[in-house]
Design an enzyme around this catalytic site. Structure first.
Site, PDB file in Angstrom:
ATOM      1  N   ASP A   9       3.266   9.776  -9.646  1.00 10.29           N
ATOM      2  CA  ASP A   9       3.439   9.774  -8.179  1.00 10.29           C
ATOM      3  C   ASP A   9       2.229  10.611  -7.880  1.00 10.29           C
ATOM      4  O   ASP A   9       1.906  11.985  -8.256  1.00 10.29           O
ATOM      5  CB  ASP A   9       4.526  10.571  -7.370  1.00 10.29           C
ATOM      6  CG  ASP A   9       4.849  10.638  -6.053  1.00 10.29           C
ATOM      7  OD1 ASP A   9       3.500  10.391  -5.334  1.00 10.29           O
ATOM      8  OD2 ASP A   9       5.611  11.260  -5.517  1.00 10.29           O
ATOM      9  N   ILE A  10       1.147  10.048  -7.144  1.00  9.62           N
ATOM     10  CA  ILE A  10      -0.034  10.846  -6.907  1.00  9.62           C
ATOM     11  C   ILE A  10      -0.112  11.915  -5.799  1.00  9.62           C
ATOM     12  O   ILE A  10      -0.841  12.999  -6.049  1.00  9.62           O
ATOM     13  CB  ILE A  10      -1.134   9.701  -6.253  1.00  9.62           C
ATOM     14  CG1 ILE A  10      -2.648  10.292  -6.626  1.00  9.62           C
ATOM     15  CG2 ILE A  10      -0.823   9.418  -4.837  1.00  9.62           C
ATOM     16  CD1 ILE A  10      -3.754   9.440  -6.390  1.00  9.62           C
ATOM     17  N   ASN A  23      -6.899   2.709   4.933  1.00 10.71           N
ATOM     18  CA  ASN A  23      -7.593   1.654   5.692  1.00 10.71           C
ATOM     19  C   ASN A  23      -8.709   1.788   6.538  1.00 10.71           C
ATOM     20  O   ASN A  23      -8.935   3.284   6.802  1.00 10.71           O
ATOM     21  CB  ASN A  23      -6.383   0.853   6.610  1.00 10.71           C
ATOM     22  CG  ASN A  23      -5.817   1.880   7.600  1.00 10.71           C
ATOM     23  OD1 ASN A  23      -6.484   2.454   8.313  1.00 10.71           O
ATOM     24  ND2 ASN A  23      -4.725   2.077   7.443  1.00 10.71           N
ATOM     25  N   GLY A  31       1.795   1.899   1.465  1.00  8.68           N
ATOM     26  CA  GLY A  31       1.610   1.980   0.021  1.00  8.68           C
ATOM     27  C   GLY A  31       1.039   3.436  -0.089  1.00  8.68           C
ATOM     28  O   GLY A  31       1.710   4.351   0.319  1.00  8.68           O
ATOM     29  N   VAL A  32       0.028   3.659  -0.710  1.00 11.21           N
ATOM     30  CA  VAL A  32      -0.531   5.176  -1.152  1.00 11.21           C
ATOM     31  C   VAL A  32      -0.977   5.932  -0.102  1.00 11.21           C
ATOM     32  O   VAL A  32      -0.722   6.822   0.272  1.00 11.21           O
ATOM     33  CB  VAL A  32      -1.815   5.062  -2.325  1.00 11.21           C
ATOM     34  CG1 VAL A  32      -2.385   6.261  -2.353  1.00 11.21           C
ATOM     35  CG2 VAL A  32      -1.553   4.397  -3.564  1.00 11.21           C
ATOM     36  N   ASP A  33      -1.474   4.965   0.876  1.00 12.13           N
ATOM     37  CA  ASP A  33      -1.799   5.613   2.117  1.00 12.13           C
ATOM     38  C   ASP A  33      -0.906   6.543   3.057  1.00 12.13           C
ATOM     39  O   ASP A  33      -0.742   7.846   3.205  1.00 12.13           O
ATOM     40  CB  ASP A  33      -2.794   4.855   2.905  1.00 12.13           C
ATOM     41  CG  ASP A  33      -3.301   5.460   4.227  1.00 12.13           C
ATOM     42  OD1 ASP A  33      -3.883   6.573   4.189  1.00 12.13           O
ATOM     43  OD2 ASP A  33      -3.874   4.540   5.260  1.00 12.13           O
ATOM     44  N   SER A 117      -6.981  -1.131  -3.882  1.00 11.98           N
ATOM     45  CA  SER A 117      -7.219  -2.435  -3.563  1.00 11.98           C
ATOM     46  C   SER A 117      -6.304  -3.330  -4.287  1.00 11.98           C
ATOM     47  O   SER A 117      -5.912  -4.432  -3.949  1.00 11.98           O
ATOM     48  CB  SER A 117      -8.298  -2.868  -3.220  1.00 11.98           C
ATOM     49  OG  SER A 117      -9.019  -2.359  -2.367  1.00 11.98           O
ATOM     50  N   GLY A 119      -2.724  -3.074  -4.690  1.00 17.24           N
ATOM     51  CA  GLY A 119      -1.301  -3.109  -4.196  1.00 17.24           C
ATOM     52  C   GLY A 119      -1.457  -4.154  -2.802  1.00 17.24           C
ATOM     53  O   GLY A 119      -1.563  -5.526  -3.130  1.00 17.24           O
ATOM     54  N   TYR A 121      -3.590  -4.885  -0.771  1.00 16.19           N
ATOM     55  CA  TYR A 121      -4.466  -5.552  -0.500  1.00 16.19           C
ATOM     56  C   TYR A 121      -4.971  -6.933  -1.276  1.00 16.19           C
ATOM     57  O   TYR A 121      -5.966  -7.391  -1.117  1.00 16.19           O
ATOM     58  CB  TYR A 121      -5.993  -4.673  -0.425  1.00 16.19           C
ATOM     59  CG  TYR A 121      -5.984  -3.718   0.692  1.00 16.19           C
ATOM     60  CD1 TYR A 121      -5.109  -3.995   1.917  1.00 16.19           C
ATOM     61  CD2 TYR A 121      -7.288  -3.209   1.063  1.00 16.19           C
ATOM     62  CE1 TYR A 121      -5.296  -3.174   3.206  1.00 16.19           C
ATOM     63  CE2 TYR A 121      -7.247  -2.511   2.340  1.00 16.19           C
ATOM     64  CZ  TYR A 121      -6.502  -2.415   3.289  1.00 16.19           C
ATOM     65  OH  TYR A 121      -6.510  -1.783   4.212  1.00 16.19           O
TER      66      TYR A 121
END
Length: 165
Positions: A9-10, A23, A31-33, A117, A119, A121
């Site tokens: 987990d980042i 984005n 997602g990550v964002d 990108s 995931g 994207y």
């Protein structure tokens, strides 16, 4: 620069900077964002709004506070959206090069990086991993450790294969 790969987990990484796959609006997302904004709290979004009122173009990077994350900064990169026809590999490579440049501006020694990108994207995973690893390895930087933090076993395996080449 030491390149490391972990599955995890980042948002829990104790590094100087965490890279966010954002984005172009820079207002949070999925997602990550979404995970970074949720874990870091409102301060990240407030800083995005103040520092990037018009967002950022694809391939570019910028930094904000890390809010409640165990890092000093979040370096936001806008990855190309394969599913929307943004298929130029130089745009994906630019995300990593620009993230490293911002890390150098901040004097960050350690950074945690997602698979930009790869995931939602839709960038083909093996290609995304190859571009990421090659770009980070070949970009001059003062960063001591670039830690790819990969969410799933599948993504981790693709990055391990790219790193072994």
């Amino acid at each position: 620069m030491r390149l490391t790969l972990i599955q995890g987990d980042i948002t829990t990484q104790e590094v100087d900077a965490i890279v966010n796959a954002a984005n172009s609006r820079m207002r949070g997302g999925g997602g990550v964002d979404g995970a970074i904004h949720a874990a870091g709290g409102r301060a990240i979004l407030d800083d995005c709004v103040q520092r990037f009122p018009h967002g950022l173009p694809t391939g570019q990077a910028g930094w904000t506070t890390a809010g409640e994350l165990p890092a000093d900064w979040v370096i936001h990169v806008v990855g190309p959206n394969w599913n929307a026809g943004q298929r130029d590999p130089s745009l994906l490579a630019a995300c990593y090069r620009n993230a490293l440049a911002v890390a150098d501006e901040l004097s960050a020694q350690t950074m945690a990086i997602p698979a930009v990108s790869a995931g939602i994207y839709g960038w083909p995973l093996e290609d995304a991993a190859r571009i990421a690893v090659e770009t980070v390895r070949s970009t001059p930087s003062k960063v001591e450790e670039a830690r790819f933090v990969l969410f799933s076993k599948e993504i981790h395996a693709a990055f391990e294969a790219a790193a072994a080449e």
